[in-house]
Every structure is written in C-alpha cells, then in structure tokens.
Design a protein around this motif. Structure first.
Motif, mmCIF file in Angstrom:
data_model
loop_
_atom_site.group_PDB
_atom_site.id
_atom_site.type_symbol
_atom_site.label_atom_id
_atom_site.label_comp_id
_atom_site.label_asym_id
_atom_site.label_seq_id
_atom_site.Cartn_x
_atom_site.Cartn_y
_atom_site.Cartn_z
ATOM 1 N N ARG A 5 -11.280 2.990 -7.254
ATOM 2 C CA ARG A 5 -12.650 3.406 -7.515
ATOM 3 C C ARG A 5 -13.190 2.583 -8.675
ATOM 4 N N ALA A 31 -13.072 9.323 -16.852
ATOM 5 C CA ALA A 31 -13.709 8.147 -17.464
ATOM 6 C C ALA A 31 -15.092 8.505 -18.021
ATOM 7 N N LEU A 32 -15.892 9.213 -17.236
ATOM 8 C CA LEU A 32 -17.269 9.496 -17.658
ATOM 9 C C LEU A 32 -17.338 10.719 -18.574
ATOM 10 N N SER A 70 -5.379 18.101 -15.071
ATOM 11 C CA SER A 70 -4.195 18.055 -15.934
ATOM 12 C C SER A 70 -4.643 18.326 -17.368
ATOM 13 N N LYS A 109 -5.303 17.704 -21.083
ATOM 14 C CA LYS A 109 -5.529 16.456 -21.810
ATOM 15 C C LYS A 109 -5.595 16.730 -23.304
ATOM 16 N N ASP A 121 -29.104 15.921 -10.940
ATOM 17 C CA ASP A 121 -29.280 14.519 -10.554
ATOM 18 C C ASP A 121 -28.751 14.251 -9.148
ATOM 19 N N TYR A 136 -9.533 11.922 -5.370
ATOM 20 C CA TYR A 136 -10.325 11.197 -6.363
ATOM 21 C C TYR A 136 -9.467 10.227 -7.145
#
Ligand code: NDP
Length: 309
Positions: A87, A143-144, A165, A167, A248, A309
C-alpha cells in the motif's frame, strides 16, 4: 530492463509519469514504464483500484502490485492477485492528512463556527479552553493516525489512540482491544477515524459506540465511510449526543445529491479531499519498492491480506 504497467486514470498518468521516471533513474533502475504492456511481460503494476483492472490472472510474470493509495479494501480480497501487495505510505500524503485533521480539530476546539455564523452584535467574551483540556481520540494510529496524534499532542491536546496491536507513542495514551475502544470513546470530545476499512472495522461507529461518547462530542472521519453506520450518526446528531460530524468519506462516493448529510446542519461534507498521494514523494516510494523487489529485499508497506490492510 524491468517492465512496469501503470494502471490508474489518465489524469494520474499525466501527474506520475515524469516523477516516476526521475525516481527510477535515482535508484538506478532501467525500466520500461507504460500504461499498455503485453500482460505476460509485466513484472510490477503501479495500481489504483479505480483503473478498472480486477483480473490479474493474465500477468504471469508479475512480482508485486504497488498500490498508489493508502486504502486497499478494493483490492486486498481479489482472488486473482497472488503476488505481494504494497500500500502507499507517502510523506506528502501524511502531511496533507495531518493538515486536514489538525485544521478540523482546531475548528471545533476553538468554536470557530460560532464566530463565523453567529456574528449578531452581542459581545460574548468567553475564551475557549486550552488544548490541554480537550480530549482527542484517534481510531487507527498507523502511518496517518500516529502522525496526526503526535502533531495534536504537540499543540497540547490530550490525545489517545486506538489500534489493533498495542502501541507505544511518546505523549499519547495508547489503547487496543474492545475495552480500549470503550475507553477511548468515553474520553473523546473529538474523535478522528483513521482506520482502514476491513471486516473488523466496518460499522465500528454504530449507535452503541456513539452512546459511549461524551454528550456533544464531535466526529471527524477521513478514514472510510462505512466505518460509521450513517443512520446511527444521524440519530445521534438529532438528539445532540453528537454535536457535529465532519465527513470526508462516504459509503457511496460521490455522495448522492439527495443524501441527508448534504443538508444536515450538524454535518460538514468534504469530497474525499482530506489528503492524496503527492507524485514526487509517492514516486520515490514506488521506485524504492521496485528496487527492493529486484534486489530480493523485503518490500516496504506490505499489506497483510488476512487482516485486510
Ligand atoms: P495504516 O495501516 O498505517 O494504519 C491503520 C491503523 O488502524 C493501525 O494503527 C491499525 O492497527 C489500526 N487498525 C486496523 N484494524 C483495526 C482493528 N480491527 N481494530 C483496531 N485498530 C485497527 O493505515 P494508514 O494510516 O496509512 O491509513 C489509514 C486509512 O486512512 C486508509 O486505510 C484509508 O482508508 C484512509 N485514507 C483516507 C484518505 C482521504 O483522503 N480521506 C487518504 C489516505 C488514506 P495496528 O497499528 O495494530 O496495525
């Protein structure tokens, strides 16, 4: 010579062609890059699901599919795809999302709408609370989401994030699991959805989830439309349980003209523009992944096809 098929819209090809050529040069790869190749010669596909390519079985020499988008829900379950799928994680895409989320969080935090829409000659000198007194929750701290979380924490917001998971991120309360979901919902004055759409996340924001949130909470969804059960959100907006939703992304895009979200005073619709890949930086990521594939190194940003994902 590495054969690469670019399978996305004509408009994307216009934007990506030169940056990709520059990026392949920079990693020292000799490539033949085109929107048309004999399928049996193609080794990598730079791919956007909107291209309409859904049957990968003719690509007998294919080594990997490199998605141009962060979201892969339209391709990850494709049974004809039997090679690694990567991705997009692109610094430009991340920056755009951080700006969108920060802007919309600040809008609600500062009550900017009141000043824009209610300028009625009455002097109301009530200052908004400080960011440290506003609890922001982010569902999905990949990431985002992680980049948004650290930026908002840097502004002083009291930020929590939820992921599959467990973090650890400096300055952020991190949660996982069902209990973690309940906890983050209960503490989110402003909730940002940055989860991928998978079987496990579809409908995660249903009526029960909305009921767990503080009354008058705000939702910002730049993740995927079906994360939210639309009818439950509309009911929660009607009762005031949710004060506002900035959306959005939608179950159907473009959002149909007669959809109630368009006219609801408690909803802000943005047309899937929270962020997008930026060709110069995204091309660098694609070229690095082809280089890795050719060098026998592990690909970056591989999709876990089982998790979706
Ligand atoms: P990542 O894969 O990096 O992050 C996904 C996050 O969601 C991870 O923290 C992951 O947990 C968490 N997650 C996934 N499934 C679950 C689950 N079942 N329960 C709890 N947490 C879960 O994705 P990105 O941050 O790159 O992108 C997120 C999404 O943003 C994209 O999938 C896309 O839908 C959307 N997007 C929207 C754009 C727009 O313009 N509106 C633009 C780009 C992306 P873990 O860390 O444990 O894996």
């Amino acid at each position: 010579m590495v054969t690469i098929l670019f399978s996305a819209s004509d408009e994307s090809w216009e934007k990506y062609r030169a940056p990709l050529e520059t990026a392949f040069d920079a990693v020292g790869l000799d490539v033949t890059l085109s929107t048309r190749h004999d399928p049996e010669t193609v080794e990598y596909i730079v791919y956007a699901p909107s291209s309409g390519l859904v049957d990968f079985s003719a690509f007998t020499r294919l080594k990997a599919v490199l998605n141009l988008w962060a979201g892969v829900e339209a391709v990850t379950g494709n049974p004809t795809l039997n090679v690694p799928l990567a991705r997009m994680v692109d610094p430009g895409l991340t920056s755009g999302m951080v700006e969108y989320v920060t802007g919309h969080v600040l809008r609600h935090h500062l009550g900017i709408d009141d000043h824009i829409h209610n300028q009625d000659g009455v002097w109301r000198p009530e200052a908004p609370p400080l960011a440290q007194d506003r609890r922001v929750g982010i569902l999905g701290i990949g990431a985002l989401g992680a980049a948004c979380a650290t930026t908002l924490a840097g502004l002083g917001f009291d930020v929590a994030g939820w992921s599959r998971s467990q973090k650890t991120i400096d300055g952020i309360t991190t949660l996982s699991g069902t209990e973690g979901l309940h906890a983050i919902l209960a503490r989110s004055d402003i909730l940002v959805l940055l989860l991928p759409l998978t079987e496990a996340t579809r409908g995660v924001i249903d009526g029960h989830a909305l009921d767990r949130m503080p009354p008058g909470a705000v939702i910002i969804n730049p993740g995927r439309g079906p994360l939210i059960v639309d009818s439950a959100l509309i009911s929660a907006l009607e009762t005031g349980q949710i004060a506002h939703a900035t959306l959005d992304v939608f179950a159907t895009e473009p959002l149909p003209r007669d959809h109630p979200f368009w006219s609801h005073p408690g909803v802000t619709v943005t047309p899937h523009i929270a962020s997008s890949t930026r060709p110069p930086t995204a091309a660098t990521v694609i070229a690095e992944n082809v280089r890795r594939g050719e060098a026998g190194e592990p690909f970056l940003h591989l999709v876990d096809r089982d998790a979706g994902y």
